[in-house]
Write a protein that holds these residues in place. Sequence first.
Motif, PDB file in Angstrom:
ATOM      1  N   UNK A 178       0.718  -1.203  -0.149  1.00 48.35           N
ATOM      2  CA  UNK A 178       0.204  -0.048   0.076  1.00 48.35           C
ATOM      3  C   UNK A 178       1.041   1.381   0.039  1.00 48.35           C
ATOM      4  N   UNK A 179       1.812   1.193  -0.950  1.00 47.45           N
ATOM      5  CA  UNK A 179       2.653   2.649  -0.765  1.00 47.45           C
ATOM      6  C   UNK A 179       2.580   2.964  -2.393  1.00 47.45           C
ATOM      7  N   UNK A 180       3.090   4.148  -2.470  1.00 47.14           N
ATOM      8  CA  UNK A 180       3.574   5.006  -3.892  1.00 47.14           C
ATOM      9  C   UNK A 180       5.089   5.153  -3.624  1.00 47.14           C
ATOM     10  N   UNK A 181       5.966   4.555  -4.077  1.00 47.31           N
ATOM     11  CA  UNK A 181       7.405   4.848  -3.845  1.00 47.31           C
ATOM     12  C   UNK A 181       7.800   6.159  -4.889  1.00 47.31           C
ATOM     13  N   UNK A 182       8.750   6.529  -4.644  1.00 51.88           N
ATOM     14  CA  UNK A 182       9.420   7.538  -5.571  1.00 51.88           C
ATOM     15  C   UNK A 182      10.988   7.327  -5.645  1.00 51.88           C
ATOM     16  N   UNK A 183      11.558   7.480  -7.135  1.00 48.06           N
ATOM     17  CA  UNK A 183      13.061   7.206  -7.171  1.00 48.06           C
ATOM     18  C   UNK A 183      13.380   8.747  -7.674  1.00 48.06           C
ATOM     19  N   UNK A 184      14.644   9.119  -7.078  1.00 45.35           N
ATOM     20  CA  UNK A 184      15.186  10.619  -7.555  1.00 45.35           C
ATOM     21  C   UNK A 184      15.523  10.291  -8.835  1.00 45.35           C
TER      22      UNK A 184
END
Length: 327
Positions: A105-111
């Motif tokens: 139940x996440x939304x991840x972000x990659x720089x």
Amino acid sequence: MKSERLSFVAAIAALCLAGPAYGADLFHSEQLTPRGEYTSGIEGPATSRSGSLYVVNFRRSGTIGKVPPGKTSSRLFAILPQGSIGNGIRFGVDGRMYVADYNDHNVFVFGRGKARPKVYFHSPLFNQPNDLAMAHDGTIYASDPDFRAQSGRIWKIRRSADGVVSGSPMQSDRAMGETNGIDLSPDESTLYVSESDTRQIWAYQIVGDELKFPRLVISFAQYELDGLRIDVAGRLFVARPGNGSVALVAADGTLVREITLLGRDPTNLTFGGPDGKTIFVTQKDGGFIETFKVDISGREPCLQRRQACWRKLGLLEYPARARGRRN
């Protein structure tokens, strides 16, 4: 108003066409990567400004694969935290990559240029974040199906000026089915949603945190619907697992054509290529990626790469923060 909108769409289509409208090599799908590179959970996909293609579940669940421009095989790009499994991927105009993690139940972000994810948004109230749509201002729309109950909803996730990320389900005038594929119209006033169980695509006008005036775009007699993308002319491309095709649908609901694929079970698709006119399709049937050319570029490549194209979509000025490093 309707005639003005149709004129706008026609103008965008004319601006983005290059060469003949149709050619022998258009809408003809070919295999890009070897069979078996990805699990049956192959999904994603998304392309960065530099043209690299990213797809989830490379070799095993919980990973992300990368296909550099011009290459025909994938390599490992990232491993998600233990227990997380990726699904939809989208890039923001600032070059950061966002990944829906349906299991935790996440939304991840990659720089930009980074292979380690950070949690961008988490909510225990998610059913399972599935696919994502990205607006030019960084707002994320996430489909959230409940397959057991044969229902679903859409979340709106945004970051405030002070950096706080918040999200909540959007209110709708209609009880939704199993929300799956999702994308925005070129001017971002309308949200399109495919439903797996009803085999329908619905359009909603975005009014603040509400989805208003639901309109049935098209209904198919058989086979589920999955991932969905939109080109700069407002046409919809939707994956049809079981039918072995991607359906090309006009904004008014006219079925323009069915694009025959090599595999039977496409799960999702994205635009890419130097001119934004290449579609990449993730295939559950064989665990590979196939690709075909189209005549009009996708909405997302336009947002990522072309300042002039973005302004022609009727959006705001291209922000300086979007002109950073390439992935």
